[in-house]
Design an enzyme around this catalytic site. Structure first.
Site, short mmCIF file in Angstrom:
data_model
loop_
_atom_site.label_atom_id
_atom_site.label_comp_id
_atom_site.label_asym_id
_atom_site.label_seq_id
_atom_site.Cartn_x
_atom_site.Cartn_y
_atom_site.Cartn_z
N ARG A 265 0.83 -1.21 0.00
CA ARG A 265 0.00 0.00 0.00
C ARG A 265 0.87 1.27 0.00
NH1 ARG A 265 -0.54 4.67 2.76
NH2 ARG A 265 -0.07 3.56 4.69
N ASP A 266 1.50 1.56 1.12
CA ASP A 266 2.32 2.78 1.21
C ASP A 266 3.48 2.71 0.22
OD1 ASP A 266 3.08 5.24 2.22
OD2 ASP A 266 3.23 4.60 4.30
N HIS B 207 5.34 4.36 12.69
CA HIS B 207 5.27 4.32 11.22
C HIS B 207 6.20 5.41 10.69
CE1 HIS B 207 2.85 3.93 7.36
NE2 HIS B 207 3.37 5.12 7.19
N HIS C 1 8.86 7.06 8.10
CA HIS C 1 9.47 7.14 6.77
C HIS C 1 10.94 7.51 6.95
CE1 HIS C 1 5.92 6.71 4.05
NE2 HIS C 1 5.30 6.89 5.21
N CYS D 122 4.41 9.31 0.12
CA CYS D 122 3.01 9.73 0.15
C CYS D 122 2.78 10.73 -0.98
CB CYS D 122 2.67 10.36 1.50
SG CYS D 122 0.98 10.99 1.56
N ASN E 73 8.97 4.20 3.47
CA ASN E 73 9.01 3.81 4.87
C ASN E 73 10.37 3.20 5.15
OD1 ASN E 73 6.07 3.15 3.80
ND2 ASN E 73 5.94 3.65 5.97
P1 HMG Z 1 -13.37 14.27 -1.84
O1 HMG Z 1 -13.13 14.70 -3.25
O2 HMG Z 1 -13.50 15.31 -0.79
O3 HMG Z 1 -14.59 13.25 -1.72
O4 HMG Z 1 -12.19 13.26 -1.46
P2 HMG Z 1 -16.08 13.31 -2.14
O5 HMG Z 1 -16.83 12.54 -1.11
O6 HMG Z 1 -16.48 14.71 -2.47
O7 HMG Z 1 -16.08 12.44 -3.50
C1 HMG Z 1 -15.41 12.86 -4.68
C2 HMG Z 1 -15.33 11.69 -5.63
O8 HMG Z 1 -14.53 10.64 -5.05
C3 HMG Z 1 -16.68 11.06 -5.94
O9 HMG Z 1 -16.60 10.50 -7.25
C4 HMG Z 1 -16.73 9.90 -4.95
O10 HMG Z 1 -17.58 8.85 -5.37
C5 HMG Z 1 -15.30 9.43 -4.96
P3 HMG Z 1 -17.18 11.29 -8.53
O11 HMG Z 1 -18.62 11.51 -8.22
O12 HMG Z 1 -16.37 12.58 -8.60
O13 HMG Z 1 -16.89 10.36 -9.66
N1 HMG Z 1 -14.95 8.76 -3.70
C6 HMG Z 1 -14.39 7.53 -3.64
N2 HMG Z 1 -14.05 6.64 -4.59
C7 HMG Z 1 -13.49 5.49 -4.18
N3 HMG Z 1 -13.28 5.18 -2.89
C8 HMG Z 1 -13.63 6.03 -1.91
C9 HMG Z 1 -14.21 7.27 -2.29
N4 HMG Z 1 -14.66 8.32 -1.58
C10 HMG Z 1 -15.10 9.22 -2.45
N5 HMG Z 1 -13.41 5.71 -0.64
C11 HMG Z 1 -11.29 11.41 -0.22
C12 HMG Z 1 -12.11 12.69 -0.16
C13 HMG Z 1 -10.96 11.00 1.19
C14 HMG Z 1 -12.08 10.32 -0.91
C15 HMG Z 1 -10.00 11.71 -1.03
O14 HMG Z 1 -9.39 12.83 -0.51
C16 HMG Z 1 -9.03 10.57 -1.03
O15 HMG Z 1 -9.29 9.52 -1.62
N6 HMG Z 1 -7.87 10.74 -0.39
C17 HMG Z 1 -6.91 9.68 -0.24
C18 HMG Z 1 -5.52 10.22 -0.18
C19 HMG Z 1 -4.56 9.09 0.06
O16 HMG Z 1 -4.87 7.95 -0.18
N7 HMG Z 1 -3.37 9.42 0.55
C20 HMG Z 1 -2.35 8.42 0.82
C21 HMG Z 1 -2.70 7.57 1.99
S1 HMG Z 1 -2.37 8.35 3.54
C22 HMG Z 1 -0.68 8.08 3.81
O17 HMG Z 1 0.00 7.60 2.94
C23 HMG Z 1 -0.11 8.37 5.18
C24 HMG Z 1 0.10 7.10 6.00
O18 HMG Z 1 0.98 6.21 5.34
C25 HMG Z 1 0.70 7.49 7.37
C26 HMG Z 1 1.90 8.39 7.26
O19 HMG Z 1 2.88 8.04 6.57
O20 HMG Z 1 1.86 9.45 7.89
C27 HMG Z 1 -1.20 6.36 6.26
MG MG Z 2 3.12 6.34 5.37
#
Ligand code: HMG
Ligand code: MG
Length: 299
Positions: free
Chosen positions: A15-16, A207, A209, A240, A249
């Site tokens: 994933r990450d 966690h 990086h 990220c 990581n």
């Molecule tokens: P948004 O645009 O505010 O959401 O995004 P929305 O509810 O307004 O929906 C917009 C569109 O997204 C719609 O589709 C929804 O259906 C779709 P459209 O009508 O435009 O075709 N949608 C989805 N589709 C699939 N799966 C879903 C989903 N939700 C809405 N679950 C949202 C808000 C949270 C969805 C967006 O900002 C997002 O997906 N963000 C993810 C970012 C991400 O994945 N970042 C990396 C992971 S975090 C990380 O790496 C850190 C970590 O490792 C820890 C660390 O290192 O610190 C965990």
């Molecule tokens: Mg991370």
């Protein structure tokens, strides 16, 4: 100083490690990676992310990955679910554990999940409720615990506040993310001490990086405090997409080598893990960022 007798590794490579890859990676390659990691003894593998494909295109095949898993006995295969939509999709694919992800930084929260920290917590509450109904455990991530790409320094009190909220909501474990790898050991200890006042140490994970090469030193520091769960990524893959310049990581191979040297049990076969790191980096054309992996491959 009291090191834990054993440490549980949470392998976040699929994933990450992969989420930031610009070229599409075949679902079959992801599935083979997950299977090899399981064969190496990783008992908890973060396999996919049910986020918007517009935000993170590389994770768009989350359903195919979750449904295509060759499940091995005793292994937890988890997935990120930022909202109810993601959770419902993950449940349809038979997920047994999910994770919500918040941040200790307002700016990062906005960039990463398009809402404020308070809004994110309000959004996670129904995810936790629904997951509980479905008998699915929920992990909680807090990003930017040792620094933010947009805000710089983050107060340990803010990390503690968000961690406490996620724990109170029902997250069984809080994973503390040094998203951009800027932390150093004493800072990591101080942050952990602040959080551990509100969340039991046994429920905390590190966690880290490795962007600034500090991850192993930081892990040693928090191991001394009693942290016994470590997130890592095979071959140090990753970054990220919403934290520019953030690299992978800490490498799983390096963590296992460190823990073995400290006499801490992990249940992981280091040679098999290192082979997996060599294989995946060749498969996706990336350098192997595990020093231990590179050293073992050269033997
Ligand atoms: P948004 O645009 O505010 O959401 O995004 P929305 O509810 O307004 O929906 C917009 C569109 O997204 C719609 O589709 C929804 O259906 C779709 P459209 O009508 O435009 O075709 N949608 C989805 N589709 C699939 N799966 C879903 C989903 N939700 C809405 N679950 C949202 C808000 C949270 C969805 C967006 O900002 C997002 O997906 N963000 C993810 C970012 C991400 O994945 N970042 C990396 C992971 S975090 C990380 O790496 C850190 C970590 O490792 C820890 C660390 O290192 O610190 C965990
Ligand atoms: Mg991370």
């Amino acid at each position: 100083m009291a090191f834990p007798n054993s440490v549980r590794l949470v392998e976040v490579g699929p994933r990450d490690g992969l989420q930031n890859e610009p070229e599409p990676i075949q679902t079959a390659t992801k599935l083979e990676l997950i299977d090899r990691l399981g064969a190496a003894g990783l008992a908890h593998i973060e396999a996919a992310s049910f986020v918007s494909p517009k935000w993170v295109p590389q994770m768009a095949d989350h359903r195919e990955v979750m449904q295509g898993l060759k499940r091995r006995e005793g292994i937890v295969y988890s997935a990120l679910t930022p909202n109810l939509k993601g959770l419902e999709a993950a449940l349809e694919c038979g997920v047994e554990e999910v994770a919500v992800f918040g941040a200790a930084s307002e700016s990062f929260s906005q960039k990463n999940i398009n809402c404020s920290v308070a809004e994110s917590l309000a959004r996670f509450a129904p995810v936790l409720e629904r997951a509980k109904e479905a008998n699915v455990r929920v992990r909680g991530y807090v990003s930017c615990v040792l620094g933010c790409p947009y805000e710089g320094e983050i107060a340990p009190a803010k990390v503690a506040e968000v961690s406490k909220a996620l724990y109170a909501m029902g997250c069984y474990e809080i994973s503390l993310g040094d998203t951009i790898g800027t932390g150093t050991p004493l800072k990591a200890k101080r942050m952990l001490e602040a959080v551990a006042k509100d969340v039991p140490m046994a429920q905390l994970a590190a966690h880290f990086h490795d962007t600034y090469g500090q991850a192993l030193a930081n892990l040693y520091a928090v191991l001394e405090e009693g942290v016994a769960v470590i997130d890592s990524s095979v071959a140090g893959l990753g970054g990220c997409p919403y934290a520019k310049g953030a690299s992978g990581n800490v490498a799983s191979e390096d963590v296992v080598y460190l823990l073995q040297g400290l006499g801490i049990d992990t249940g992981i076969d280091l040679d098999k893990l290192a082979d997996t790191g060599s294989w995946i980096t060749q498969a996706i054309g990336r350098p192997n960022r595990s020093k231990v992996g590179v050293a073992l491959a050269a033997q």
